[in-house]
Scaffold this active site. Sequence first.
Site, short mmCIF file in Angstrom:
data_model
loop_
_atom_site.label_atom_id
_atom_site.label_comp_id
_atom_site.label_asym_id
_atom_site.label_seq_id
_atom_site.Cartn_x
_atom_site.Cartn_y
_atom_site.Cartn_z
N CYS A 101 0.81 -1.23 0.00
CA CYS A 101 0.00 0.00 0.00
C CYS A 101 0.85 1.29 0.00
O CYS A 101 1.60 1.55 0.94
CB CYS A 101 -0.92 0.00 1.22
SG CYS A 101 -1.88 1.52 1.35
N LYS B 161 -9.33 -9.41 7.08
CA LYS B 161 -9.06 -8.29 7.99
C LYS B 161 -9.51 -8.66 9.41
O LYS B 161 -10.68 -9.02 9.60
CB LYS B 161 -9.82 -7.05 7.53
CG LYS B 161 -9.35 -6.52 6.18
CD LYS B 161 -10.21 -5.35 5.72
CE LYS B 161 -9.83 -4.90 4.33
NZ LYS B 161 -10.78 -3.97 3.72
N VAL C 254 -5.87 0.58 5.34
CA VAL C 254 -4.58 0.93 5.93
C VAL C 254 -4.08 2.19 5.23
O VAL C 254 -4.45 2.42 4.08
CB VAL C 254 -3.55 -0.22 5.76
CG1 VAL C 254 -4.00 -1.44 6.52
CG2 VAL C 254 -3.28 -0.56 4.30
N GLU D 291 -6.21 7.74 7.77
CA GLU D 291 -5.93 8.61 6.62
C GLU D 291 -4.46 9.04 6.68
O GLU D 291 -4.06 9.80 7.56
CB GLU D 291 -6.84 9.85 6.57
CG GLU D 291 -8.25 9.56 6.12
CD GLU D 291 -8.32 9.08 4.67
OE1 GLU D 291 -7.51 9.54 3.84
OE2 GLU D 291 -9.17 8.24 4.36
N SER D 292 -3.70 8.55 5.70
CA SER D 292 -2.24 8.68 5.74
C SER D 292 -1.73 10.11 5.96
O SER D 292 -0.85 10.33 6.81
CB SER D 292 -1.64 8.11 4.46
OG SER D 292 -2.21 8.72 3.32
N1 LIG Z 1 -7.13 7.86 1.64
C1 LIG Z 1 -6.56 6.72 2.31
C2 LIG Z 1 -6.38 5.59 1.32
C3 LIG Z 1 -5.94 4.29 1.98
C4 LIG Z 1 -6.16 3.10 1.06
O1 LIG Z 1 -6.78 3.21 -0.02
N2 LIG Z 1 -5.65 1.93 1.48
C5 LIG Z 1 -5.92 0.72 0.71
C6 LIG Z 1 -4.64 -0.02 0.34
S1 LIG Z 1 -3.54 0.93 -0.63
C7 LIG Z 1 -6.69 -0.27 1.57
O2 LIG Z 1 -6.50 -0.34 2.76
N3 LIG Z 1 -7.53 -1.07 0.95
C8 LIG Z 1 -8.21 -2.12 1.64
C9 LIG Z 1 -9.44 -2.52 0.96
O3 LIG Z 1 -9.88 -1.78 0.07
O4 LIG Z 1 -9.98 -3.57 1.29
C10 LIG Z 1 -5.25 7.14 2.97
O5 LIG Z 1 -4.64 8.10 2.50
O6 LIG Z 1 -4.86 6.53 3.99
#
Ligand SMILES: N[C@@H](CCC(=O)N[C@@H](CS)C(=O)NCC(=O)O)C(=O)O
Length: 218
Positions: free
Chosen positions: A13, A40, A53, A65-66
């Site tokens: 990620c 999860k 994440v 939120e990163s």
């Molecule tokens: N806007 C969020 C985006 C986080 C995100 O999209 N994470 C993805 C992986 S890159 C995730 O956890 N996906 C899990 C899922 O969709 O099941 C941030 O900036 O933290």
Amino acid sequence: MSGTIELFSARVCPFAHRTRLALAIKGIEFELTEIDFDAKPQRFLDISPYGKVPALVQDGDAVYESNVINQYLDEVYPQPALMPQDPLGRARARIWMEFLDSKFLGVYYDAIYNADRGKDEEFRDNVAEKLRFIESEGFAKLSSDGPYWLGSGISLIDLAYYPFFERLPAWTYYRDIDIPDDCSRLKTWNAAMREHPAVVEIANSPEYYIEGYKNYAA
Ligand SMILES: N[C@@H](CCC(=O)N[C@@H](CS)C(=O)NCC(=O)O)C(=O)O
């Protein structure tokens, strides 16, 4: 002083990558919990309402939120400072972090997800247009002598962007997308980032990303 941090993360990620970089640069100890998206744990879902994440827990409180996590870390652990000290500087940093998430990433990922080979050139041009905008409106106006976004010191803007450029070899491999030759500041930045010790500490190889994006690019 605040207590131990647990970070819910995933190696694949790019958003979690941002937070891993902030923790590394600040030398913050933390417990890493790698999340399998297909399984999860409830403990993770309890603190990450979007099921995404990165998410972080400290003293029982969750932050997600990163870019928000990274600004939280910068406030709780002020050294080395990763945001400008003045309000205008911080506003500019937030503008560029927002640009990335709301205006660049859609175009960038459309280019690799695109299944119509006849449209590759159009998508490639769209990415190049955004990169040139970053070069002329971002780097040329903010980075002075560089090499980072805000000059000689690394900041949260660099950490927000870099994970997507570490993954660029997959875009090059599958879609012939790279930083345009006329974006010299962006190229210098990318090279400087790759050499930063925190980046080196947790970097993945180009082959890792090429393999990781194989299904998306197919
Ligand atoms: N806007 C969020 C985006 C986080 C995100 O999209 N994470 C993805 C992986 S890159 C995730 O956890 N996906 C899990 C899922 O969709 O099941 C941030 O900036 O933290």
